[in-house]
Scaffold this motif. Structure first.
Motif, short mmCIF file in Angstrom:
data_model
loop_
_atom_site.label_atom_id
_atom_site.label_comp_id
_atom_site.label_asym_id
_atom_site.label_seq_id
_atom_site.Cartn_x
_atom_site.Cartn_y
_atom_site.Cartn_z
N SER A 161 0.82 -1.21 0.00
CA SER A 161 0.00 0.00 0.00
C SER A 161 0.86 1.26 0.00
O SER A 161 0.59 2.22 -0.74
CB SER A 161 -0.93 -0.01 1.22
OG SER A 161 -1.68 1.17 1.30
N ILE A 162 1.91 1.27 0.81
CA ILE A 162 2.78 2.46 0.90
C ILE A 162 3.55 2.68 -0.40
O ILE A 162 3.64 3.80 -0.92
CB ILE A 162 3.76 2.32 2.09
CG1 ILE A 162 3.00 2.34 3.41
CG2 ILE A 162 4.81 3.43 2.07
CD1 ILE A 162 3.85 1.96 4.61
N LEU A 163 4.11 1.61 -0.95
CA LEU A 163 4.96 1.74 -2.14
C LEU A 163 4.19 2.22 -3.36
O LEU A 163 4.78 2.85 -4.25
CB LEU A 163 5.65 0.41 -2.44
CG LEU A 163 6.64 -0.10 -1.39
CD1 LEU A 163 7.43 -1.29 -1.92
CD2 LEU A 163 7.60 1.01 -0.96
N GLN A 164 2.90 1.93 -3.40
CA GLN A 164 2.10 2.40 -4.55
C GLN A 164 2.02 3.93 -4.58
O GLN A 164 1.75 4.51 -5.63
CB GLN A 164 0.69 1.80 -4.48
CG GLN A 164 0.62 0.32 -4.81
CD GLN A 164 1.18 0.01 -6.18
OE1 GLN A 164 0.75 0.57 -7.20
NE2 GLN A 164 2.16 -0.89 -6.23
N THR A 165 2.30 4.57 -3.45
CA THR A 165 2.27 6.05 -3.40
C THR A 165 3.67 6.66 -3.57
O THR A 165 3.82 7.87 -3.56
CB THR A 165 1.68 6.53 -2.05
OG1 THR A 165 2.59 6.19 -1.00
CG2 THR A 165 0.33 5.90 -1.80
N LEU A 166 4.70 5.79 -3.72
CA LEU A 166 6.08 6.27 -3.77
C LEU A 166 6.84 5.80 -5.02
O LEU A 166 8.06 5.62 -4.98
CB LEU A 166 6.84 5.81 -2.52
CG LEU A 166 6.32 6.31 -1.16
CD1 LEU A 166 7.05 5.63 -0.02
CD2 LEU A 166 6.46 7.83 -1.06
N LYS A 167 6.13 5.61 -6.11
CA LYS A 167 6.76 5.11 -7.33
C LYS A 167 7.86 6.06 -7.80
O LYS A 167 7.70 7.29 -7.76
CB LYS A 167 5.72 4.93 -8.43
CG LYS A 167 4.68 3.85 -8.13
CD LYS A 167 3.63 3.75 -9.23
CE LYS A 167 2.58 2.69 -8.89
NZ LYS A 167 1.54 2.59 -9.95
N ASN A 168 9.01 5.46 -8.22
CA ASN A 168 10.15 6.21 -8.74
C ASN A 168 10.77 7.16 -7.69
O ASN A 168 11.38 8.16 -8.04
CB ASN A 168 9.77 7.01 -9.99
CG ASN A 168 9.41 6.11 -11.15
OD1 ASN A 168 10.11 5.13 -11.42
ND2 ASN A 168 8.32 6.44 -11.82
N GLN A 169 10.59 6.83 -6.43
CA GLN A 169 11.16 7.66 -5.37
C GLN A 169 12.12 6.84 -4.50
O GLN A 169 12.27 5.63 -4.67
CB GLN A 169 10.05 8.25 -4.50
CG GLN A 169 9.09 9.17 -5.24
CD GLN A 169 8.04 9.77 -4.32
OE1 GLN A 169 8.35 10.18 -3.19
NE2 GLN A 169 6.79 9.84 -4.79
N THR A 170 12.75 7.52 -3.56
CA THR A 170 13.61 6.86 -2.57
C THR A 170 12.94 6.98 -1.20
O THR A 170 12.39 8.04 -0.87
CB THR A 170 15.01 7.50 -2.53
OG1 THR A 170 15.61 7.35 -3.82
CG2 THR A 170 15.88 6.83 -1.49
N ALA A 171 12.97 5.90 -0.43
CA ALA A 171 12.32 5.90 0.88
C ALA A 171 13.28 5.41 1.95
O ALA A 171 14.22 4.64 1.66
CB ALA A 171 11.07 5.02 0.84
N THR A 172 13.03 5.83 3.18
CA THR A 172 13.83 5.38 4.32
C THR A 172 13.08 4.24 5.01
O THR A 172 11.96 4.43 5.50
CB THR A 172 14.06 6.52 5.33
OG1 THR A 172 14.74 7.59 4.68
CG2 THR A 172 14.89 6.03 6.52
N ALA A 173 13.72 3.07 5.02
CA ALA A 173 13.11 1.91 5.66
C ALA A 173 13.82 1.60 6.96
O ALA A 173 15.06 1.60 7.02
CB ALA A 173 13.18 0.70 4.72
N THR A 174 13.04 1.36 8.00
CA THR A 174 13.59 0.90 9.28
C THR A 174 13.39 -0.60 9.37
O THR A 174 12.27 -1.09 9.21
CB THR A 174 12.89 1.58 10.46
OG1 THR A 174 13.02 2.99 10.33
CG2 THR A 174 13.49 1.13 11.78
#
Length: 446
Positions: free
Chosen positions: A258-271
């Protein structure tokens, strides 16, 4: 290859059940010195794939895999041999035997079906033991895959506490009771709620394209990188457990998707959690909303990470008898309940009735003796229960008329039996066409 494995299991199971069912009629018939003219696996309409006469009985294999039969002399059955019935009764014929002997012959098939299922469950308990998930240990609730359940009000993360009056102690209890659910008590965010199921719940399920119901909720545990992954150089190790993505809870697979569908082609910080400590990693997300990672699908990995406890039990042979018989009784009760729902039009359960394709689809596409024997046992119960239905042309129809004869002292006339057999035959044809028609409809429009 997968199709070959499925069809092999299907035909082996079907052949075993048919031969043993008909053997249940054959053995008491021979014990009571009743002539058996034919013993066939599958139907020999017009011709046989194989046949050989041994003594007074022709043994054969037909070309039409819709069942099998034994032809007993002096009995009005699916062969509709009226010419034989017009002659004087002979001492070796079915109609010349006492009613109690005829009753035993007719009940022989379903008796073998039930004994077979019970024996299989006993030996499965002995050889395989039992494995289940302790429902009280489940962390994060369950995954709700079917849109029908979602429309009713269930959500990913809900923990099922009870269905109707049944307390859920093990994960398998959910699958066991959900088809007859009227109410379900759940825990959501620490609060208990009651979900009411619609009367036509089974009908809605049958119309749904998705076949999943409620499953264990998979945590997002890293296993390895996909080939040429965009995150190949990131320091992730097998067993790392995702906790958050950009500060949002991302412990379970459904949350991550669900989260990744809102962050396409971006960089995210994962814990992620590694050896009890929390660490952060920068991860890229591709144009489809994915990390290009392979996550663990191992139940043992989930257990090791503390998401639930798997209860594994082993039984000695004495214990296996009790466990196997308990499972046998439970499965019969469950199938009777399903039949009751099917014959109640308001539930819409009849929409889910399937034929040979539905049975074929039950078998896995990889060979597993444990699955094979479990499915065969259940099909044996199904065959036994269906044959007990009081429909002329089924064993239950013959039993119904025999009981009438034993109570009233009057034997139904041959003409009446011929008409009843004809009506029963058309009822069976209609049911077979309906069930297999459902399969075809689902295949093209489901």
């Amino acid at each position: 290859m997968e199709f070959f494995i499925k069809i092999s299991q299907f035909l082996l199971s079907l052949s075993l059940l048919i031969v043993l069912h008909e053997l249940g009629h054959f053995i008491p018939a021979k014990l009571f010195k009743t002539r058996v003219e034919k013993f066939y696996l599958f139907f020999d309409l017009k011709y046989s794939l194989f046949k050989k006469k041994i003594g007074e009985t022709v043994y054969g294999i037909g070309w039409l895999p819709l069942g099998g039969y034994v032809k007993i002399s002096g009995m009005i059955d699916e062969s509709m041999d009226t010419e034989q019935m017009a002659q004087a009764p002979q001492p070796w014929e079915f109609r010349s035997k006492p009613s109690w002997q005829r009753l035993i012959i007719m009940l022989g098939g379903v008796t073998v079906n039930f004994i077979l299922a019970a024996v299989i469950y006993i030996f499965m308990a002995f050889f395989y033991g039992s494995s289940d998930v302790d429902a009280n240990s489940v962390k994060g609730g369950y995954a709700v895959y079917n849109p029908v359940l979602q429309e009713i009000g269930l959500k990913d993360g809900d923990k099922v506490l009870s269905i109707n009056d049944y307390k859920i102690e093990y994960f398998s209890d959910i699958r066991k009771y959900i088809l007859e659910a009227e109410t379900m008590t759940i825990e959501r965010e620490g609060q208990q709620q009651t979900i009411n199921f619609p009367v036509d719940f089974l009908g809605q399920l049958s119309a749904s394209k998705k076949r999943g119901l409620i499953e264990l909720r998979p945590p997002f545990i890293f296993d390895s990188f996909q080939e040429n992954s965009i995150n190949e150089g990131v320091d992730l190790r097998k067993g790392d457990i995702f906790k958050t993505i950009n500060g949002q809870s991302a412990e379970f697979f459904d949350e991550v998707v669900s989260i990744l569908q809102t962050l396409k082609n971006q960089t995210a910080t994962a814990t992620v959690e590694r050896d009890g400590a929390l660490i952060s990693r920068e991860l890229q997300i591709n144009s489809e909303g994915a990390f290009e990672l392979i996550v663990s699908q191992s139940l043992n990995d989930y257990q090791d990470a503390g998401y639930f406890d798997i209860i594994q039990k082993e039984y000695d042979f004495g214990e296996s008898i009790g466990v196997g018989l308990d499972r046998f009784v439970s499965q019969i009760s469950s199938y009777w309940m399903q039949l009751k729902l099917i014959f109640s039009p308001s539930t819409g359960a009849y929409k889910g009735v399937g034929g040979f394709m539905a049975i074929f689809d039950i078998f896995p596409d990889t060979w597993s003796w444990e699955s094979f024997w479990g499915i065969t046992a259940y099909l044996s119960i199904m065959l036994g229960v269906l044959n007990l239905l009081p429909i002329p042309a089924l064993d239950g129809g013959h039993v119904m008329f025999l009981l009438y004869e034993m109570v009233s002292g009057r034997k139904p006339g041959d003409k009446f039996m011929e008409y009843a057999q004809t009506v029963g035959f058309f009822i069976l044809i209609a049911l077979v066409l309906f069930a297999n028609g459902n399969d075809i409809f689902k295949a093209f429009f489901g």
